[in-house]
Scaffold this active site. Structure first.
Site, PDB file in Angstrom:
ATOM      1  N   HIS A 160      37.341   3.553  30.764  1.00 31.29           N
ATOM      2  CA  HIS A 160      37.053   3.872  29.359  1.00 31.29           C
ATOM      3  C   HIS A 160      36.471   2.440  28.631  1.00 31.29           C
ATOM      4  O   HIS A 160      36.050   2.516  27.723  1.00 31.29           O
ATOM      5  CB  HIS A 160      38.524   4.026  28.464  1.00 31.29           C
ATOM      6  CG  HIS A 160      39.584   3.376  28.024  1.00 31.29           C
ATOM      7  ND1 HIS A 160      40.694   3.140  28.917  1.00 31.29           N
ATOM      8  CD2 HIS A 160      39.507   2.227  27.250  1.00 31.29           C
ATOM      9  CE1 HIS A 160      41.370   2.287  28.559  1.00 31.29           C
ATOM     10  NE2 HIS A 160      40.761   1.536  27.412  1.00 31.29           N
ATOM     11  N   ASP A 194      41.678   6.713  35.140  1.00 26.79           N
ATOM     12  CA  ASP A 194      41.027   5.760  34.098  1.00 26.79           C
ATOM     13  C   ASP A 194      40.725   4.554  35.092  1.00 26.79           C
ATOM     14  O   ASP A 194      41.535   3.288  34.865  1.00 26.79           O
ATOM     15  CB  ASP A 194      41.963   5.441  33.024  1.00 26.79           C
ATOM     16  CG  ASP A 194      41.276   4.640  31.918  1.00 26.79           C
ATOM     17  OD1 ASP A 194      40.034   4.376  32.122  1.00 26.79           O
ATOM     18  OD2 ASP A 194      41.961   4.147  31.217  1.00 26.79           O
ATOM     19  N   SER A 211      43.247  -3.390  27.339  1.00 24.71           N
ATOM     20  CA  SER A 211      42.766  -2.438  28.231  1.00 24.71           C
ATOM     21  C   SER A 211      42.173  -2.643  29.487  1.00 24.71           C
ATOM     22  O   SER A 211      41.362  -3.828  29.517  1.00 24.71           O
ATOM     23  CB  SER A 211      42.032  -1.216  27.596  1.00 24.71           C
ATOM     24  OG  SER A 211      42.425  -0.494  26.496  1.00 24.71           O
TER      25      SER A 211
END
Length: 274
Positions: A88, A133, A229
């Site tokens: 992402h 992910d 992230s």
């Protein structure tokens, strides 16, 4: 009178529909997000909350993934040519817009900046569930290893992590959900959480998959956040997770959710040679 009743009913239906739409939007917004997404569609991210400042030599595998020269996500050095981050963080971004800064405790200065030559996103990545992910980044130039730049160890394919294992998550993300990214690298120590318990905690959001690993405290207080992230979750020198998503940051009852590295160990090897 009947016309007025019909109008009132129509208004009531519209209000209820609007409220439901807003509620659904809030649910979408709990997914993790980069601090500055090249394709911002929902909040998908993690930051270090309740942690402590560290020197990059304490986590020499840590990189700042930058989009147009601005800190966006974290990542982990796998070898002199490859970095692992979250899908992402790279979705919708061209390799030419991405660089990594490493070998420094500050994401905006020092160390070395290297361009990304190629992005290998996991083919099963699902942007709605944040499943699979993972993204591999091939660097244009080979890295020179030092005390501040080192590859992280990797687990074996399908290697398990026991519940309650103490792990360390690091990054430059927010220290509060609405704050700016940290200038100095931070870390937090968090225990892994039983998969069934984590799935129950996130049941209203669709639960967690076998590709996901949860870590954090029931009372909250320590977690990753926006800007973290893609960064590393490490246990005993091995990269066991990639910062992926969660409900808010360090919220009680909602541990951080990470992409489990052991389930894609073979995929990493096949695509990077590492």
């Amino acid at each position: 009178m009947s016309n007025k009743i019909a109008i009132l009913l129509a208004v009531l239906v519209a209000v209820v529909a609007c409220a439901e739409a807003q509620a659904n939007q809030r649910h979408r917004l709990v997914r993790p997000s980069p601090s500055f997404s090249p394709r911002p569609r929902y909040a998908v991210g993690q930051r270090i909350v309740g942690g402590f400042e560290i020197d990059v030599s304490d986590a020499p595998y840590q990189v700042s993934l930058q989009y147009n020269k601005r800190h966006n996500c974290g990542g982990s050095v796998l070898s002199s040519k490859w970095v692992l981050t979250a899908a992402h963080c790279t979705a919708g971004a061209s390799p030419s817009s991405l660089t990594v800064r490493l070998g420094t405790s500050r994401h905006a200065s020092g160390g070395t900046v290297v361009r990304v030559a190629r992005v290998v996103q996991h083919p099963k990545y699902d942007s709605s569930s944040i499943d699979f992910d993972y993204s591999l980044l091939e660097l244009e130039d080979e890295l020179t290893f030092s005390d501040s730049v080192q590859p992280v160890g990797l687990p074996k394919q399908d290697e398990t992590v026991k519940d309650g294992t103490m792990t360390t998550v690091s990054g430059w993300g927010n220290t509060q959900s609405a704050a700016e990214s940290n200038a100095v690298l931070r870390a937090a120590n968090v225990p892994t959480v039983n998969q069934k318990e984590c799935n129950k905690a996130y049941s209203e959001f669709g639960g967690v998959t076998d590709r996901m690993l949860c870590a954090g405290y029931q009372q909250g207080g320590k977690d990753a956040c926006q800007g973290d992230s893609g960064g590393p979750l490490v246990a005993d020198g091995k990269l066991v997770g990639v910062v992926s998503w969660g409900y808010g940051c360090a919220q009680a009852g909602y541990p951080g959710v990470y992409s489990r590295v052991a389930v894609v160990r073979d995929w990493v090897r096949e695509n990077s040679g590492v």
